[in-house]
Enzyme design. Sequence first.
Site, PDB file in Angstrom:
ATOM      1  N   GLU A 112      10.808 -36.231  27.820  1.00  0.00           N
ATOM      2  CA  GLU A 112      11.253 -34.840  27.729  1.00  0.00           C
ATOM      3  C   GLU A 112      12.359 -34.610  28.742  1.00  0.00           C
ATOM      4  O   GLU A 112      12.233 -34.982  29.911  1.00  0.00           O
ATOM      5  CB  GLU A 112      10.091 -33.880  27.998  1.00  0.00           C
ATOM      6  CG  GLU A 112      10.487 -32.408  28.007  1.00  0.00           C
ATOM      7  CD  GLU A 112       9.290 -31.488  28.257  1.00  0.00           C
ATOM      8  OE1 GLU A 112       8.170 -31.835  27.792  1.00  0.00           O
ATOM      9  OE2 GLU A 112       9.470 -30.444  28.922  1.00  0.00           O
ATOM     10  N   GLU A 140      15.201 -24.533  32.878  1.00  0.00           N
ATOM     11  CA  GLU A 140      14.020 -23.695  32.802  1.00  0.00           C
ATOM     12  C   GLU A 140      14.156 -22.616  33.871  1.00  0.00           C
ATOM     13  O   GLU A 140      14.696 -22.855  34.953  1.00  0.00           O
ATOM     14  CB  GLU A 140      12.745 -24.502  33.061  1.00  0.00           C
ATOM     15  CG  GLU A 140      12.408 -25.508  31.981  1.00  0.00           C
ATOM     16  CD  GLU A 140      11.123 -26.252  32.313  1.00  0.00           C
ATOM     17  OE1 GLU A 140      10.069 -25.896  31.744  1.00  0.00           O
ATOM     18  OE2 GLU A 140      11.173 -27.178  33.142  1.00  0.00           O
TER      19      GLU A 140
END
Length: 370
Positions: A255, A260
Amino acid sequence: MRNNLKYYKLIAVFGLVIMFFSCGRSNEDSPIIDQVPEKVVPSNLTLSITLEGANENNLEGDGSGIIKCVANATDAISYEFRFGNGDKITNSTGTVEYTYAQRGTNSYSVYVYAYSKTGDFINSFQQIKVYVARPEFKDLIFSDEFDVDGSPDDTKWGYDIGRGDNGWGNGEKQYYTNRSDNVIVTDGMLKITAKKENYEGAEYTSSRMLTEGKFDFTYGKVEVRAKLPIGEGTWPAIWMLGSNIRTVGWPDCGEIDIMEHWGHNHGYVQSALHTPSSYGNTINNGNQYLADVSTQFHVYIAEWDEQEIVFSVDGKEHYKYNPAVKNSSTWPFTANQFLILNVAMGGSWFSIDPNFSESTMLVDYVRVYQ
């Protein structure tokens, strides 16, 4: 008759003796001696090294890693250049161009050996610093400029719908939809809106878009220009997952979290990697602070190649992942990944502002280069 025969025999013997001594004397008077050539040692050796693109602002070069060496010596017929990393080049001209590949700024000792026709030599060296940049990704292979109002382009984007298992594995509180209330293109922007509303048993709704099954790639540069939502409990993300997730599972698929942001820690944007060696609360992360993250657009960037993954915002780097040992545990990033854009609400380790009503992530464009 007999006396004459004896006389001739004496003459023959005497002739043989003279011939023998004559031959022996000739060898002694003219001995054969190997001629040893006179030793020639080169002299006046000079070495000049220039770095491609070097100037007062870029002393270590332009990032190409190219150097040009010129050597010259009196009585030299060949030159051997040694570049301080095990590589060697030999030629007769004394001029050579060489390209270093090791990323970053590194120091090297460059030696040159000048050889004469007798094999004798002298040498000299210089110490240099060379900057090698990451290869530039120039070819646009995927883009969405969000310039057509309505639903996002379904040839490029699909959706994850629902609440997922355990809130998509993170204890998230939203229900993901593809309704226009949660995802729409208008005014040249993609808008993903998280809302407080009761829907299908959840207290919040939002959207999660992805290119799975429509577009994926290995190695390249991702650029996303976005303005982030605001409010405690919001969790917008721009990220990627390995396209083999349906077969190998997570985190084996790898990932890549390009951006974020958690509303309860407003302004700090983070990038991270999840691998079999470190996932969940991964140690592989870095961040930077942007006070205007929800009022201004910023360009979130990931550059991914076979050596490293580098994250930046508006060109300012904040994290580089380049493990010393690359294997399936630390580096599952050798296969295709697909893109994901979403805004989550809440998680198992943070709460949501009870007064939150709705907030939107605006995306101006998504571009991928190779």
